[in-house]
Design an enzyme around this catalytic site. Structure first.
Site, PDB file in Angstrom:
ATOM      1  N   HIS A 100     -14.088   2.939  -4.205  1.00  0.00           N
ATOM      2  CA  HIS A 100     -14.151   4.361  -4.789  1.00  0.00           C
ATOM      3  C   HIS A 100     -14.728   5.104  -3.681  1.00  0.00           C
ATOM      4  CE1 HIS A 100     -13.780   7.202  -7.867  1.00  0.00           C
ATOM      5  NE2 HIS A 100     -14.367   6.269  -8.799  1.00  0.00           N
ATOM      6  N   ASP A 132       5.861  -1.016 -11.969  1.00  0.00           N
ATOM      7  CA  ASP A 132       7.071  -2.051 -12.099  1.00  0.00           C
ATOM      8  C   ASP A 132       7.331  -2.539 -10.566  1.00  0.00           C
ATOM      9  OD1 ASP A 132       9.328  -3.820 -12.129  1.00  0.00           O
ATOM     10  OD2 ASP A 132      10.577  -2.220 -13.136  1.00  0.00           O
TER      11      ASP A 132
END
Length: 482
Positions: free
Chosen positions: A188, A428
């Protein structure tokens, strides 16, 4: 598939391999974790070709983010793809993606005793772990971020030197039902949610053989540094100030220790529209003011509900911390595809008594007032405020329950992170779209995510963490009157 590490393996990567193997061979008492999981392979994935090297500066916005990895999890439906094939697809495509997003293959280094960091673009690589599990996807229920979900994402030992920790860790797990999960941990300090999701989207395109999209990521963080002409902040930055304490307590030590639990709520389109209608019954709106947005209505409702569930005294100060993206709020806006952190916490403040006794419109108005503070001048002042701190760890957040470091955003306050405008779905990698995507963990009491339901325009699921003693009351109050 061999249980081995491929490529150059540093001591730190070896430590990750050991930690993963230990975790898999020493399950907890959970019924899911009692089902055998076997570490099949680990890889150090480096960029496919030479990338720019050297040390890079981080922005002030980067410097105040948690040093931990933001965890996300994807689940994919059963299919005929083997774990070995899935791991090969991920490894090869990730190697290509890291030539474009090469900061993710680097390492962080400490600059000074004040907690500041810099990025070393040394192509040390990311970690990829392949695991086989006897569990089934159905065993994970509603996919709430429990320890069982967290076990599907590589662990990171933050006791190790920070310059040895991979900035990207990935685990692909094949379940006995034929389904897959993909668990990611991304530093982060390096990126926020939008940057991380843009990376995942590009990685998935490469895996499908479509090649990276255009334009490429903008990697120069110097465009988001504190302006040189400003030597001091020009606003009072309560967003970096002390957090409210419970009345009668001198610190937040005891609240940090309280047992917490995770709840996942659903807000249908009908319910969210009803909340918006209720918020817009406010007198300010009736007299010609701008109607409250869906987010302002939902955030106000969650804030009020937390105050009710916690049974605060009427004069209890409370804050709502809101994540505001600065990209298009700066003048000029940050470049398209800016890759880094560009989100600041903005603070809405009130008392529990006012929030509970007054209408939803009052709470929504407080949310709007906070968001409207995020002008270009205010955000520049935020950067200057951080720049002037001798020790940034005092204003850095830590996503760990029980941790005594950094700011605490729990009781009597909450923090809401909205993914409503983020490209959450569509990862995907060549074996179809995910059936679920969500956070891999929730770090502390009061942490709330607002995530759009896949394929259901206007509906949300809301993972949140609260103290165990407040869970039942929160679940009861959240649905009252909607």
């Amino acid at each position: 598939m061999n249980s081995c590490s491929e490529g150059d393996s540093s001591d730190a990567i070896s430590a990750f391999i050991y930690a993963a193997a230990y975790r898999l061979s020493n399950p907890t008492s959970s019924s899911i974790n009692k089902k055998m999981a076997k570490l099949m392979a680990t890889y150090t994935v480096k960029p496919a070709k030479e990338t720019p090297g050297g040390y890079k500066c981080l922005s002030e916005c980067d410097q105040i983010k948690t040093v931990t990895h933001a965890a996300t999890i994807y689940f994919y439906p059963p299919g005929n793809l083997s774990l070995e094939t899935a791991a090969d697809i991920l490894r090869n495509s990730l190697s290509e993606a890291l030539t474009i997003f090469y900061p993710l293959a680097g390492r962080l280094h400490s600059i000074d005793s004040g907690g500041r960091l810099k990025l070393h673009c040394n192509a040390a690589g990311a970690l990829l772990v392949a695991v086989e599990s006897e569990a089934k996807i159905d065993d994970f229920g509603d996919f709430r971020p429990t320890p069982e979900i967290r076990a599907l994402i590589p662990c990171v030992d933050y006791n190790e030197p920070i310059d040895e920790l991979p900035l990207l860790v990935v685990q692909v797990t094949k379940f006995s039902c034929g389904g897959l999960s993909l668990g990611l941990g991304i530093s982060h300090i390096l990126v926020d949610g939008l940057s991380a999701l843009n990376f995942i989207s590009e990685w998935a395109k490469i895996a499908r053989g479509e090649g990276p999209g255009c334009p490429p990521p903008f990697l120069d963080r110097s465009v988001f540094r504190a302006p040189e002409h400003m030597t001091a902040p020009v606003f009072d930055h309560s967003n970096f100030g002390p957090q409210p304490l419970l009345i009668g307590q001198k610190d937040d030590v005891e609240e940090r220790k309280k047992e917490t639990s995770v709840l996942v709520l659903k807000l249908s389109k009908v319910q969210t529209e009803k909340l918006k209608e209720k918020a817009n019954e406010d007198e300010n709106v009736s007299n010609g003011g701008q109607p409250y947005t869906r987010y302002e209505a939902i955030a106000g409702h969650i804030w009020r509900t937390a105050c009710k569930a916690r049974q605060h005294e009427t004069n209890q100060p409370t804050s709502l911390y809101i994540a505001v993206d600065a990209r298009n709020r700066m003048e000029p806006p940050l470049p398209p595809r800016y890759f880094g952190n560009a989100v600041f916490r903005i603070t809405a403040e009130s008392t529990s008594g006012e929030l509970v006794s007054k209408s939803l419109g009052y709470a929504s108005g407080k949310v709007r007032q906070a968001i409207e503070k995020a002008t270009p001048e205010y955000l520049q002042s935020c950067l200057v405020f951080v720049k002037n701190q001798k020790d940034v760890t005092k204003i850095r957040s830590f996503h760990t329950v029980g941790c005594s470091k950094g700011a605490f955003y729990g009781n009597p306050s909450i923090e809401i992170t909205s993914w409503a405008r983020l490209p959450v779905y569509g990862a995907d990698f060549g074996w179809g779209r995910e059936i679920y995507m969500g956070p891999g963990d929730l770090g502390y009491d009061g942490k709330v995510f607002l995530i759009p339901e896949q394929g259901l325009d206007g509906s949300f699921f809301v993972p949140l963490m609260l103290q165990v003693r407040h869970i039942n009351a929160f679940h009861k109050f959240i649905y009252q009157d909607i």
